[in-house]
Enzyme design. Structure first.
Site: not given
Ligand code: SAM
Length: 446
Positions: A260, A283, A315-316, A335
């Protein structure tokens, strides 16, 4: 003077003195005037003692004013300022006023500035004076406004510009439906992302991140959100994640998988500071495309040339990350999701961990807003008579918490809650590292 007032005053004096000492020790001892557009090395890389003392200073100043001011003023000001801070920032960002004032140290008269911004000058003056009164822009002489240290954060090229746009537009529209959502018989009790206030405001059948992944408009917004996260990361002193965790103890060639990752604001700093390490960013495809084609070539071209960074979509919830990495790093991920979905993400990681792999969860940690002393076991600490969570010194965390509620139907957590979630994915808590406003929680295979 009451004991509480004198204690708050002495916290203010001691924290200011400590911060001044850090400026002096930084090699650039002069503290830039608020009315200049000068930057200081500590702006983006505040050291731990500065961050700790700043929190105390902000908490003590707000608590002292709330103690001494007539309560009716504090409460009425709070609600009016919240509305008009947002509204005036929306006007100046939309009309790109900081850019109009760029390279004009003597400022512009409001007649000229209003005309250039496309707003009637008398009305522009009302907006600009409100903001200058709260130190965003300077009124250099009556009716003449210039940029200052705060307003240069609103230049279009900065991540803060994207952050303000995102907050005043999408977050605000969602926040306006929060009350209705909380009282809704279906959405109110639900903790599913699809029932968040933002989904009600925009009539989305799925959650916010599904909208990012599944619609054309959402994919564009996801790109902007990467910049929003960069601004937020700077605001929470993300540099500390790089300086305050012992990455240097990892053997050269060790692999860090950032799950992510967004554009990789933290990963890029780790790559610059520790060029021997390998980074894997995972991501959604849209964010990785921007990371690989724009962000990394600009921020850290060497890592690309030397193949020290890889971009692997994931897709985590349904896929495991790259297998056998030394570190699995999750910053600001858990969170966003319910306990049940967090366990799902961690179980997917657990499947591909080696016996000595570590999971690092980088998040804020909640504390109650009691006036009681902080428990000794807590990683946070605030001197009396501050609230145990430092009050205004950590308000950013609690506004983020309400923002998570509004956008994702989720919440920040207490340390013990992370430990319990990780246990359900067969991970054992090892230790906590203080990293700016956030903490790094280290877990190993149970
Ligand atoms: C709050 S952001 C945090 C980004 C980074 N880690 C940071 O702190 O700058 C959450 C991240 O989770 C990714 N995300 C959301 N759902 C996801 C999924 N199912 N699989 C992979 N990534 C996902 C979003 O695209 C986003 O970049």
């Amino acid at each position: 003077m009451s004991q509480e007032v004198s204690q708050l005053l002495s916290l203010i004096t001691s924290s200011v003195k400590a911060i001044e000492d850090e400026f002096a020790a930084s090699g650039v001892s002069a503290i830039p005037s608020l009315n200049s557009t000068d930057t200081h090395p500590l702006d983006l890389k505040p050291l731990k003692p500065v961050r700790d003392q700043l929190r105390i200073l902000e908490g003590a100043c707000a608590q002292l004013c709330a103690t001494l001011a007539p309560p009716v003023c504090t409460v009425t000001d709070r609600v009016s300022n919240a509305i008009f801070d947002r509204t005036c920032l929306e006007v100046v960002v939309s009309c790109k006023i900081a850019d109009l004032l760029k390279d004009k140290p003597d400022g512009m008269h409001i007649d000229q500035l209003g005309k250039a911004a496309g707003i009637e000058p008398g009305k522009s003056e009302q907006i600009m004076r409100y903001l200058a009164t709260s130190h965003i822009f300077a009124e250099v002489k009556e009716g003449v406004f210039s940029n200052n240290r705060l307003s240069i954060q609103l230049l279009e090229e900065t991540p803060t510009y994207a952050y303000v746009q995102f907050r005043v537009d999408q977050t605000n529209r969602a926040a306006c439906t929060l009350l209705e959502t909380l009282l809704d018989p279906v959405r109110g009790p639900s903790y599913e992302g699809k029932d968040a206030a933002i989904c009600k405001a925009y009539n989305w059948p799925e959650g916010w991140f599904d909208w990012h992944a599944q619609t054309e408009e959402g994919r564009k917004e996801a790109e902007l959100f990467g910049r929003v996260m960069t601004a937020f990361d700077y605001a929470v002193a993300v540099q500390a994640v790089v300086t305050d965790y012992p990455w240097r103890d990892l053997a050269p060639g060790s692999t860090i998988c950032d799950i992510g990752s967004g554009h990789g604001t933290v990963a890029v700093e780790i790559a610059k500071a520790h060029p021997g390490l390998k980074l894997i960013l995972q991501d959604m495809p849209t964010l990785l495309k921007y990371a690989e084609e724009s962000f990394w070539p600009k921020e850290c071209p060497c890592a690309l040339q030397e193949q020290k960074v890889e971009f692997i979509p994931i897709d985590f919830f349904t896929e495991a990350p790259a297998a056998g990495c030394d570190i699995y790093f999750l910053k600001g991920i858990l969170h966003d999701w319910s306990d049940e979905l967090c366990v799902k993400i961690l179980k997917n990681i657990r499947k591909v961990m080696r016996p000595n792999s570590k999971v690092l969860i980088n998040e804020h940690l909640l504390l109650p807003a009691t006036a009681l002393p902080t428990p000794l076991s807590s990683p946070n600490s605030a001197p009396a008579p501050l609230l145990s969570n430092t009050g205004a010194g950590r308000l950013r965390l609690y506004s983020l918490d309400v923002s998570l509620l509004t956008l994702l139907n989720s919440r920040e957590r207490f340390l013990q809650e992370f430990v319990t979630i990780a246990q359900q994915a067969s991970l054992k808590f090892k230790s906590t590292w203080d990293a700016g406003d956030t903490y790094i929680l280290e877990f190993v295979v149970a």
